[in-house]
Motif scaffolding. Structure first.
Motif: not given
Length: 483
Positions: A295-301
């Motif tokens: 989820a972190i690595f695919l987030s826009k952020a």
């Protein structure tokens, strides 16, 4: 509108992903991810993680720890010899981990092992046997991308942790509160989410966890407090495992862990709304670490360009990344481990129970100079290379580039010994599809910049320099300290 996960990676995207999630990649590593979508790249990254190290352990790892009665009979000379052996083995343990970081096929695995080493802190100052500290390292690697809940239970009974936070001396009638406090403040809930009364009561739950004469975990029921405890509003005859489950059931735990992962991989300032959503994912997937990392690595952020080149490289990022990125030949890994110590990150010896603070705390006048000298030594190891040819116009006085230029004067330092690290510029430039001789064209210049820096150079660089001098300027640029 194209879904973020479907965006195809170019060379700069691939380098960013591998730099943020591992150590600075060389051009060959980057090339393997070019053309994949973000989702494909992240899934490949997570699918190739490991649970065991690839580097053979030191021969002494399986050596039994002398029992207490034997140690009590040691003479003064034997005690001194044991201390010398202990210090040498800790140096060898650090070198072993450096070698694993350099050779691992999964840099993300080592990044996460180090992340948890700095989360579940234990250190050489209170863990007398290097075998025990190294065993904890194996535990953290095994659990690094598995279940946080499983890892929490495992680390709580880990001999190094029981020694470091005095858990082995925690017994009925004389509870030691160190582990009970730190497991709430530093491992799960975070500050402000518990009271001193919670700590006092929880300490009673962990009584009975102890060590035998060989520093192995042992349960001693006679030392356990069987009375009722009231912790975080819950009352029961909790034992240590039940106490940990109570902490895992609190929503603050997933929030705390997720925010820390955000700071590790995205930025120093977590977004509360996005962290809450990712923490919900972590909780709903039974604390599966791979799931929240995806989820972190695919987030826009994570992919937001304004956040690229904003995290300060830790000493491990800096040293290991430099050696891997430039395909540096080196002899023993022990000098590299010693360099990490000079830069402020002595493996297996965090400064205190809160670990290394990270971020901008990595950079001060002393550590910056040590970083500059490390890069200089790498460049000088090439022989006739950029460190010996000052063809570029002088940088502005007072800048980091100016400091590096002064250090690179031929008389400043001797060349590295032949058995030390060696950089082959021709090999590296070939991998980058560029040349160290001649002024690179715009496309080649861009490839060189993207292979070295996470963002654009902070200092202006003359357009007329050749490839080798361009490389020197990029390594001297403040942006090289960032990822």
């Amino acid at each position: 509108m194209e879904a973020p996960g479907n965006k195809v990676l170019n060379s700069a995207d691939a380098r960013f992903l591998l730099d943020r999630t591992g150590y600075t990649p060389d051009p060959r590593e980057t090339a393997r991810y070019v053309g994949l979508t973000r989702a494909q790249a992240v899934d490949r990254l997570l699918a190739t993680t490991r649970e065991v190290a690839a580097t053979p352990l030191p021969a002494w790892f399986d050596e039994p720890i002398p029992p207490p009665q034997e140690r009590r009979a040691w003479t003064s000379d034997e005690k001194k010899a044991a201390q010398i052996t202990r210090n040498r083995r800790y140096r060898e343990a650090r070198a072993w981990w450096v070698a694993e970081m350099l050779h691992t096929p999964s840099p993300l695995t080592e990044r996460m092992t180090l992340f948890w080493h700095n989360h579940f802190v234990s250190g050489q100052d209170k863990v007398p046997w290097p075998q025990t500290m190294l065993a904890q390292n194996l535990l953290l690697r095994r659990d690094a991308l598995g279940s946080f809940g499983v890892m929490l239970h495992d680390i709580a009974k880990d001999p190094a942790m029981l020694q470091y936070l005095d858990g082995a001396s925690n017994r009925k009638g004389h509870p030691n509160e160190n582990f009970a406090r730190e497991v709430m403040e530093l491992f799960t809930l975070g500050e402000g989410h518990y009271t001193q009364k919670d700590v006092t009561e929880a300490a009673r739950a962990y009584t009975g966890w102890s060590l035998d004469g060989q520093a192995q975990f042992v349960w001693r029921p006679g030392m356990h407090d069987n009375g009722a405890k009231t912790v975080l509003g819950k009352t029961g005859d909790f034992d240590g495992d039940q106490m940990l489950d109570l902490l895992l059931a609190r929503p603050e735990t997933a929030d705390f862990v997720t925010a820390k992962l955000w700071r590790e991989f995205i930025s120093d300032t977590p977004d509360p709304r996005q962290v809450a959503a990712m923490a919900d994912t972590l909780r709903s997937h039974d604390y599966d670490i791979r799931t929240v990392l995806r989820a972190i690595f695919l987030s826009k952020a994570f992919w937001h360009q304004e956040r690229q080149g904003t995290l300060t490289r830790s000493p491990v990022d800096f040293v290991i990344g430099t050696v891997r990125a430039f395909d540096i030949d080196y002899g023993s890994p022990q000098p590299l481990a010693a360099t990490l110590n000079q830069l402020g990150q002595n493996l297996f010896a965090p400064p205190d129970v809160k670990g290394w603070r990270g971020g901008q705390a990595w950079i001060n006048s002393s550590t910056l100079l040590a970083r500059e000298r490390f890069v200089e030594a790498i460049l000088r190891s090439a022989g006739e290379g950029p460190a010996n040819r000052m063809t570029q116009p002088a940088p502005r006085p007072g800048t980091q580039a100016a400091m590096m230029s002064a250090a690179f004067k031929p008389s400043a330092h001797p060349r590295l010994a032949d058995k030390g690290p060696h950089f082959d510029p021709a090999r590296w430039f070939a991998q980058a599809q560029a040349s160290g001789t001649g002024v690179p064209d715009a496309a080649a210049r861009k490839r060189i910049e993207q292979a070295v820096l996470a963002t654009r150079p902070a200092e202006p660089i003359s357009p007329d320099v050749d490839g080798l001098d361009l490389l020197q300027a990029l390594l001297a640029d403040p942006a090289y300290q960032l990822k």
